[in-house]
Scaffold this motif. Structure first.
Motif, PDB file in Angstrom:
ATOM      1  N   LYS A 188       4.799 -13.901   0.030  1.00  0.00           N
ATOM      2  CA  LYS A 188       5.687 -13.285   1.024  1.00  0.00           C
ATOM      3  C   LYS A 188       6.081 -11.877   0.591  1.00  0.00           C
ATOM      4  CE  LYS A 188       7.828 -17.331   3.195  1.00  0.00           C
ATOM      5  NZ  LYS A 188       9.098 -18.078   3.423  1.00  0.00           N
ATOM      6  N   GLY A 189       6.369 -11.699  -0.716  1.00  0.00           N
ATOM      7  CA  GLY A 189       6.718 -10.375  -1.214  1.00  0.00           C
ATOM      8  C   GLY A 189       5.573  -9.387  -1.055  1.00  0.00           C
TER       9      GLY A 189
ATOM     10  N   GLU B  78       3.147  -9.633   1.144  1.00  0.00           N
ATOM     11  CA  GLU B  78       2.918  -9.401   2.567  1.00  0.00           C
ATOM     12  C   GLU B  78       3.841  -8.311   3.097  1.00  0.00           C
ATOM     13  OE1 GLU B  78       2.885 -11.992   6.727  1.00  0.00           O
ATOM     14  OE2 GLU B  78       2.510 -12.986   4.807  1.00  0.00           O
ATOM     15  N   SER B  79       5.057  -8.275   2.592  1.00  0.00           N
ATOM     16  CA  SER B  79       6.006  -7.229   3.015  1.00  0.00           C
ATOM     17  C   SER B  79       5.529  -5.847   2.587  1.00  0.00           C
ATOM     18  CB  SER B  79       7.385  -7.508   2.412  1.00  0.00           C
ATOM     19  OG  SER B  79       7.910  -8.729   2.875  1.00  0.00           O
ATOM     20  N   ALA B  80       4.862  -5.790   1.410  1.00  0.00           N
ATOM     21  CA  ALA B  80       4.431  -4.495   0.879  1.00  0.00           C
ATOM     22  C   ALA B  80       3.026  -4.102   1.318  1.00  0.00           C
ATOM     23  CB  ALA B  80       4.485  -4.535  -0.647  1.00  0.00           C
TER      24      ALA B  80
ATOM     25  N   GLU C 263      -0.868  -8.749   5.481  1.00  0.00           N
ATOM     26  CA  GLU C 263      -1.388 -10.105   5.280  1.00  0.00           C
ATOM     27  C   GLU C 263      -2.587 -10.107   4.341  1.00  0.00           C
ATOM     28  OE1 GLU C 263      -3.237 -13.357   8.281  1.00  0.00           O
ATOM     29  OE2 GLU C 263      -1.154 -12.788   8.685  1.00  0.00           O
TER      30      GLU C 263
END
Length: 249
Positions: A184-185, A187-189, A192
């Motif tokens: 998830k971390g 994916e934020s940066a 996907e």
């Protein structure tokens, strides 16, 4: 690069993956169904299901197929699959781990044992080789996701443990228990990922020559052709010259 990953790339270049797309979708659907049955059928509440769906999308699996696999679990339709791990040694003393989802343990064990025997290897007891591996999370991004330095920075920020970058991909490793949080971390940066999954990473690799490499490629191929087998891992290493020959063959 580990031998299994090398052969995956070779098979992809030879068009093997396209030829086996139907089989691949079947295995992805099985993982989605099992993931949905073992937890909530909502990916937001079920990390394993979320990862299974993400990997299915990465392989261009149609949305309808994904939803059918989830519905099968929600409606208790279809077979009840059991997770089984097989361990043994292939040609040249190479350690092999096989993960399966099966509705018939006897059939799966018989098929896996036959593949090992035909390749000149031997199937062992559970735990006979896995002590030489680490169970970790593997998150893969295409090289286009950013420079090696940028991906490394994002990986460290997300709590990952290691990054390996080459011309095609950035492969990020993290603790098994932290897969969901780290993915998830990232994916934020970075957006996907191409794939997010738990793998067996060998602590050491065994160098093999061309003959052994061909035998191992055949063994891995036979195992992955089996409908019950989801993943195959082998701890061998192939030099660049031999890899080039196998790619051209």
């Amino acid at each position: 690069m580990a031998g299994h990953s090398q052969f995956k790339n070779i098979m992809h270049r030879k068009g093997r993956q396209d030829a086996m797309r139907s089989k691949l979708f079947s295995k992805l659907a099985r993982e989605i169904t099992v993931a949905a049955k073992t937890g909530m059928p909502d990916p937001a509440m079920n990390p394993r299901l979320r990862l299974a769906i993400q990997n299915a999308k990465a392989e261009s699996m149609p949305k309808d197929n994904i939803q059918r696999a989830i519905n099968k679990a929600a409606g208790n339709d279809g077979e009840n699959y059991e997770e089984v791990r097989y361990e043994g040694y292939g040609p040249g003393g190479v350690a092999v781990i096989v993960e399966a989802l099966t509705d018939n343990r006897n059939r799966s064990a018989s098929n896996v044992r036959a593949a090992f025997t035909k390749a000149g290897g031997s199937l062992g007891e559970t735990g006979s080789v896995s002590f030489m591996w680490d169970r970790v999370g593997e998150i893969v991004y295409p090289a286009s996701a950013g420079s090696a330095d940028a991906v490394m920075e994002a990986a460290i920020e997300a709590g990952a443990e290691d990054v390996e970058s080459d011309e095609e991909n950035h492969t990020i490793y993290c603790a098994f228990e932290a897969i969901n949080e780290v993915s998830k971390g990232l994916e934020s940066a970075l957006g996907e990922a191409s794939s997010v999954k738990a793998i067996w990473k060998p602590q050491n690799t065994v160098p093999v020559d061309e003959d052994r490499a061909q035998s191992l490629m055949k063994l891995v191929g036979v195992l992955e052709d089996d409908d019950d087998v989801q993943n195959v891992y082998a701890n061998f290493e192939v030099d660049e010259e031999t890899l080039a020959k196998l790619s051209a063959a």
